[in-house]
Design a protein around this motif. Structure first.
Motif, PDB file in Angstrom:
ATOM      1  N   VAL A  18      29.938  33.524 -56.461  1.00 44.50           N
ATOM      2  CA  VAL A  18      30.073  32.273 -57.222  1.00 44.50           C
ATOM      3  C   VAL A  18      30.580  32.534 -58.640  1.00 44.50           C
ATOM      4  CG1 VAL A  18      28.840  30.304 -58.204  1.00 44.50           C
ATOM      5  CG2 VAL A  18      28.434  30.981 -55.828  1.00 44.50           C
ATOM      6  N   PRO A  19      29.954  33.447 -59.402  1.00 47.06           N
ATOM      7  CA  PRO A  19      30.493  33.702 -60.752  1.00 47.06           C
ATOM      8  C   PRO A  19      31.905  34.280 -60.758  1.00 47.06           C
ATOM      9  CG  PRO A  19      28.695  35.231 -60.222  1.00 47.06           C
ATOM     10  CD  PRO A  19      28.684  34.163 -59.192  1.00 47.06           C
ATOM     11  N   VAL A  20      32.250  35.089 -59.748  1.00 45.75           N
ATOM     12  CA  VAL A  20      33.598  35.657 -59.694  1.00 45.75           C
ATOM     13  C   VAL A  20      34.639  34.558 -59.450  1.00 45.75           C
ATOM     14  CG1 VAL A  20      35.122  37.063 -58.238  1.00 45.75           C
ATOM     15  CG2 VAL A  20      32.988  38.017 -59.063  1.00 45.75           C
ATOM     16  N   VAL A  21      34.358  33.647 -58.538  1.00 43.52           N
ATOM     17  CA  VAL A  21      35.282  32.537 -58.280  1.00 43.52           C
ATOM     18  C   VAL A  21      35.389  31.638 -59.511  1.00 43.52           C
ATOM     19  CG1 VAL A  21      35.610  30.424 -56.937  1.00 43.52           C
ATOM     20  CG2 VAL A  21      35.008  32.560 -55.779  1.00 43.52           C
ATOM     21  N   HIS A  22      34.257  31.361 -60.128  1.00 39.71           N
ATOM     22  CA  HIS A  22      34.261  30.532 -61.343  1.00 39.71           C
ATOM     23  C   HIS A  22      35.130  31.169 -62.428  1.00 39.71           C
ATOM     24  CE1 HIS A  22      32.734  27.839 -64.476  1.00 39.71           C
ATOM     25  NE2 HIS A  22      32.549  28.917 -65.228  1.00 39.71           N
ATOM     26  N   GLN A  23      34.997  32.486 -62.593  1.00 41.82           N
ATOM     27  CA  GLN A  23      35.783  33.188 -63.614  1.00 41.82           C
ATOM     28  C   GLN A  23      37.271  33.176 -63.270  1.00 41.82           C
ATOM     29  OE1 GLN A  23      34.384  37.156 -64.354  1.00 41.82           O
ATOM     30  NE2 GLN A  23      35.814  37.535 -66.034  1.00 41.82           N
ATOM     31  N   ALA A  24      37.599  33.311 -61.989  1.00 43.38           N
ATOM     32  CA  ALA A  24      39.001  33.291 -61.579  1.00 43.38           C
ATOM     33  C   ALA A  24      39.645  31.941 -61.869  1.00 43.38           C
ATOM     34  CB  ALA A  24      39.111  33.622 -60.094  1.00 43.38           C
ATOM     35  N   LEU A  25      38.932  30.869 -61.595  1.00 40.55           N
ATOM     36  CA  LEU A  25      39.450  29.527 -61.880  1.00 40.55           C
ATOM     37  C   LEU A  25      39.596  29.316 -63.383  1.00 40.55           C
ATOM     38  CD1 LEU A  25      37.340  27.479 -59.299  1.00 40.55           C
ATOM     39  CD2 LEU A  25      39.809  27.845 -59.216  1.00 40.55           C
ATOM     40  N   ALA A  26      38.615  29.798 -64.144  1.00 37.91           N
ATOM     41  CA  ALA A  26      38.669  29.641 -65.604  1.00 37.91           C
ATOM     42  C   ALA A  26      39.839  30.409 -66.195  1.00 37.91           C
ATOM     43  CB  ALA A  26      37.353  30.101 -66.218  1.00 37.91           C
ATOM     44  N   LYS A  27      40.057  31.641 -65.728  1.00 38.65           N
ATOM     45  CA  LYS A  27      41.174  32.441 -66.244  1.00 38.65           C
ATOM     46  C   LYS A  27      42.522  31.832 -65.869  1.00 38.65           C
ATOM     47  CE  LYS A  27      39.265  37.067 -66.853  1.00 38.65           C
ATOM     48  NZ  LYS A  27      39.456  38.509 -66.561  1.00 38.65           N
ATOM     49  N   ALA A  28      42.582  31.185 -64.713  1.00 40.35           N
ATOM     50  CA  ALA A  28      43.825  30.537 -64.281  1.00 40.35           C
ATOM     51  C   ALA A  28      44.018  29.197 -64.975  1.00 40.35           C
ATOM     52  CB  ALA A  28      43.809  30.347 -62.774  1.00 40.35           C
ATOM     53  N   ASN A  29      42.953  28.750 -65.652  1.00 42.03           N
ATOM     54  CA  ASN A  29      42.987  27.486 -66.397  1.00 42.03           C
ATOM     55  C   ASN A  29      43.276  26.296 -65.479  1.00 42.03           C
ATOM     56  OD1 ASN A  29      42.692  25.966 -68.754  1.00 42.03           O
ATOM     57  ND2 ASN A  29      44.916  25.978 -69.155  1.00 42.03           N
ATOM     58  N   ILE A  30      42.625  26.289 -64.320  1.00 39.76           N
ATOM     59  CA  ILE A  30      42.755  25.148 -63.419  1.00 39.76           C
ATOM     60  C   ILE A  30      41.367  24.728 -62.931  1.00 39.76           C
ATOM     61  CG2 ILE A  30      45.035  25.917 -62.619  1.00 39.76           C
ATOM     62  CD1 ILE A  30      43.626  26.523 -59.905  1.00 39.76           C
ATOM     63  N   ASP A  31      41.286  23.516 -62.429  1.00 38.27           N
ATOM     64  CA  ASP A  31      40.064  22.998 -61.830  1.00 38.27           C
ATOM     65  C   ASP A  31      40.139  23.193 -60.324  1.00 38.27           C
ATOM     66  OD1 ASP A  31      38.526  20.445 -60.528  1.00 38.27           O
ATOM     67  OD2 ASP A  31      37.572  21.047 -62.420  1.00 38.27           O
ATOM     68  N   LYS A  32      39.000  23.331 -59.678  1.00 38.61           N
ATOM     69  CA  LYS A  32      39.011  23.546 -58.226  1.00 38.61           C
ATOM     70  C   LYS A  32      39.653  22.384 -57.475  1.00 38.61           C
ATOM     71  CE  LYS A  32      34.197  21.993 -57.525  1.00 38.61           C
ATOM     72  NZ  LYS A  32      33.857  21.801 -58.951  1.00 38.61           N
ATOM     73  N   LYS A  33      39.674  21.201 -58.081  1.00 34.71           N
ATOM     74  CA  LYS A  33      40.289  20.042 -57.433  1.00 34.71           C
ATOM     75  C   LYS A  33      41.815  20.168 -57.365  1.00 34.71           C
ATOM     76  CE  LYS A  33      36.555  16.907 -58.751  1.00 34.71           C
ATOM     77  NZ  LYS A  33      36.190  15.686 -59.518  1.00 34.71           N
ATOM     78  N   GLN A  34      42.381  21.103 -58.134  1.00 35.31           N
ATOM     79  CA  GLN A  34      43.831  21.320 -58.104  1.00 35.31           C
ATOM     80  C   GLN A  34      44.255  22.291 -57.007  1.00 35.31           C
ATOM     81  OE1 GLN A  34      43.704  21.981 -62.714  1.00 35.31           O
ATOM     82  NE2 GLN A  34      45.847  21.621 -62.181  1.00 35.31           N
ATOM     83  N   LEU A  35      43.303  22.913 -56.346  1.00 35.74           N
ATOM     84  CA  LEU A  35      43.625  23.905 -55.315  1.00 35.74           C
ATOM     85  C   LEU A  35      44.310  23.256 -54.121  1.00 35.74           C
ATOM     86  CD1 LEU A  35      40.335  26.021 -55.376  1.00 35.74           C
ATOM     87  CD2 LEU A  35      42.563  26.661 -56.321  1.00 35.74           C
ATOM     88  N   SER A  36      45.300  23.964 -53.573  1.00 32.81           N
ATOM     89  CA  SER A  36      46.024  23.491 -52.397  1.00 32.81           C
ATOM     90  C   SER A  36      45.455  24.073 -51.107  1.00 32.81           C
ATOM     91  CB  SER A  36      47.509  23.872 -52.497  1.00 32.81           C
ATOM     92  OG  SER A  36      48.077  23.361 -53.679  1.00 32.81           O
ATOM     93  N   ALA A  37      44.853  25.265 -51.191  1.00 31.13           N
ATOM     94  CA  ALA A  37      44.287  25.926 -50.008  1.00 31.13           C
ATOM     95  C   ALA A  37      43.402  27.078 -50.463  1.00 31.13           C
ATOM     96  CB  ALA A  37      45.394  26.440 -49.087  1.00 31.13           C
ATOM     97  N   ILE A  38      42.578  27.561 -49.537  1.00 31.96           N
ATOM     98  CA  ILE A  38      41.729  28.716 -49.805  1.00 31.96           C
ATOM     99  C   ILE A  38      42.012  29.785 -48.760  1.00 31.96           C
ATOM    100  CG2 ILE A  38      39.357  29.585 -49.942  1.00 31.96           C
ATOM    101  CD1 ILE A  38      38.523  26.824 -50.888  1.00 31.96           C
ATOM    102  N   ALA A  39      42.351  30.977 -49.219  1.00 28.22           N
ATOM    103  CA  ALA A  39      42.591  32.120 -48.335  1.00 28.22           C
ATOM    104  C   ALA A  39      41.415  33.077 -48.462  1.00 28.22           C
ATOM    105  CB  ALA A  39      43.889  32.821 -48.722  1.00 28.22           C
ATOM    106  N   PHE A  40      41.071  33.724 -47.368  1.00 23.80           N
ATOM    107  CA  PHE A  40      39.931  34.642 -47.387  1.00 23.80           C
ATOM    108  C   PHE A  40      40.171  35.790 -46.429  1.00 23.80           C
ATOM    109  CE2 PHE A  40      39.253  31.972 -43.775  1.00 23.80           C
ATOM    110  CZ  PHE A  40      38.576  32.739 -42.850  1.00 23.80           C
ATOM    111  N   THR A  41      39.503  36.910 -46.694  1.00 25.49           N
ATOM    112  CA  THR A  41      39.574  38.069 -45.807  1.00 25.49           C
ATOM    113  C   THR A  41      38.679  37.829 -44.602  1.00 25.49           C
ATOM    114  OG1 THR A  41      39.946  39.554 -47.674  1.00 25.49           O
ATOM    115  CG2 THR A  41      39.222  40.553 -45.616  1.00 25.49           C
ATOM    116  N   ARG A  42      39.301  37.744 -43.419  1.00 28.68           N
ATOM    117  CA  ARG A  42      38.521  37.602 -42.191  1.00 28.68           C
ATOM    118  C   ARG A  42      38.074  38.972 -41.666  1.00 28.68           C
ATOM    119  NH1 ARG A  42      40.373  35.164 -36.252  1.00 28.68           N
ATOM    120  NH2 ARG A  42      38.240  35.125 -35.395  1.00 28.68           N
ATOM    121  N   GLY A  43      38.859  39.994 -41.908  1.00 27.12           N
ATOM    122  CA  GLY A  43      38.563  41.341 -41.451  1.00 27.12           C
ATOM    123  C   GLY A  43      39.794  42.206 -41.654  1.00 27.12           C
ATOM    124  N   PRO A  44      39.732  43.485 -41.329  1.00 27.83           N
ATOM    125  CA  PRO A  44      38.547  44.236 -40.927  1.00 27.83           C
ATOM    126  C   PRO A  44      37.691  44.614 -42.131  1.00 27.83           C
ATOM    127  CG  PRO A  44      40.441  45.686 -41.009  1.00 27.83           C
ATOM    128  CD  PRO A  44      40.955  44.307 -41.311  1.00 27.83           C
TER     129      PRO A  44
END
Length: 355
Positions: free
Chosen positions: A72-98
């Motif tokens: 949670v704090p890492v994602v919050h910091q990433a959004l803050a450094k990018a200077n955007i709000d989470k509502k501006q996101l177009s998609a979320i990518a994540f590591t499924r594996g391995p």
């Protein structure tokens, strides 16, 4: 600024149509989040877990707990450094594996929940494909390879040679049959009494030593596959034998031992890579993974440019180790393809390239 090799595949967004991708990486012991706008990285935050040092390696249960604390704090910091709000996101990518299942579950669950809450697309990413496609992150100081090229992924958990014909057309030509090259570095370092992670320390001491001071046998493995378990055993027996003669042998000869170990490992990698070039005729070589930060392999690849006519591509250090920016570039590529996943997706500890 450079553009991707096939701009039709990933069109440059029109003005006032910015697409922001939030990426989450949690495959092992680093919790990372990044925000990309098209191919440009706006933020790339990594929280490294220090707790594993006292155990001499990654403890899966402790890793997953730390991810829960950090994400949670890492994602919050990433959004803050990018200077955007989470509502501006177009998609979320994540590591499924391995990766480690417990660690993957944390990132997967978080990404699924946030995508559901924001009602935006969810994009699964193969961690190993991300190491390869990290070369397409926009960076004025570096260029990207053109297709086809050979990729060598070298990390603590993986060692592979991959023929890359397109962004998502990859063929694994060879891989390790046992230990990964990063594991070989770290475990060899542990035998010498060096703290975890020992790979970077071997690289450091190797710069001061004679790479041919001691000779270690190279495993005989058919084709383009690798094996490092036998090398590890030979290093163990060598150190035990020399310590019996001189209890201070390791401390007195640390630089030469490290240089010799590193030289042997790099010889194994380069010999297989040269075989792959001969088989395919492809002389564009891209490397990725944490061991790509090793100064020795970087030097050997530069030598190959001069002596063998290769063209080599090495990512910036921050894109070699596990990071969310590389997950984000794959997410961006899939976003423009409309390649999304749904809420039924589950983490996969074993996730082969191309599957």
């Amino acid at each position: 600024m450079f553009y991707l090799c096939q701009p039709i595949f990933v069109p440059k967004p029109v003005e006032n149509s910015k697409k922001y991708i939030l990426a989450v990486e949690s495959s092992c012991d680093d919790t990372s989040a990044a925000v990309l706008c098209h191919t440009k990285v706006l933020s790339n935050v990594v929280a490294t877990q220090e707790i594993h040092k006292q155990y001499g390696g990654v403890v899966p249960e402790l890793a997953s707990r730390a991810h829960q604390q950090n994400i949670v704090p890492v994602v919050h910091q990433a959004l803050a450094k990018a200077n955007i709000d989470k509502k501006q996101l177009s998609a979320i990518a994540f590591t499924r594996g391995p990766g480690l299942m417990g660690s993957l579950l944390v990132g997967t669950s978080f990404a699924k929940s946030l995508a559901l809450g924001l009602n935006i697309p969810l994009i699964e990413v193969n961690h190993m494909e991300a190491h390869i496609l990290a070369h397409f992150i926009e960076d004025e100081s570096q260029t990207a390879p053109t297709f086809p090229f050979l990729a060598m992924t070298i990390s603590g958990g993986h060692t592979q040679i991959v023929k890359v014909s397109d962004y998502f057309e990859m063929e694994v030509m060879g891989e390790t049959l046992d230990d990964a090259v990063g594991e070989a570095f770290d475990k060899s370092a542990k035998l010498m009494g060096l703290p975890y992670p020992g790979g970077p320390l071997i690289d450091k001491y190797a710069k001061l030593g004679n790479p041919k001071a001691y000779t270690f046998p190279k495993p005989k493995v058919d084709g383009l596959n690798f094996s490092f378990s036998g090398l590890k055993t030979s290093i163990l027996y060598f150190l035990q034998r020399e310590n019996q003669k001189n209890p201070d042998f390791i401390s007195q000869n640390m630089n030469d031992i490290c240089a010799s170990v590193q030289f042997t490992i790099l010889e194994i990698l380069m010999e297989k890579l040269q075989m792959a070039v001969e088989q395919t005729g492809i002389k564009q070589i891209a490397i990725g993974g944490g061991v790509a930060a090793n100064s020795g392999i970087r030097g050997r690849l530069k030598d190959a440019e001069e002596n063998l006519g290769w063209q080599t591509f090495i990512p910036k250090f921050e894109y070699c180790t596990d990071n969310a920016a590389m997950i984000g570039i794959v997410g961006l590529l899939k976003f423009y393809r409309g390649d999304f996943t749904d809420q039924s997706v589950a983490a996969k500890a074993r996730y082969a390239i191309g599957s």
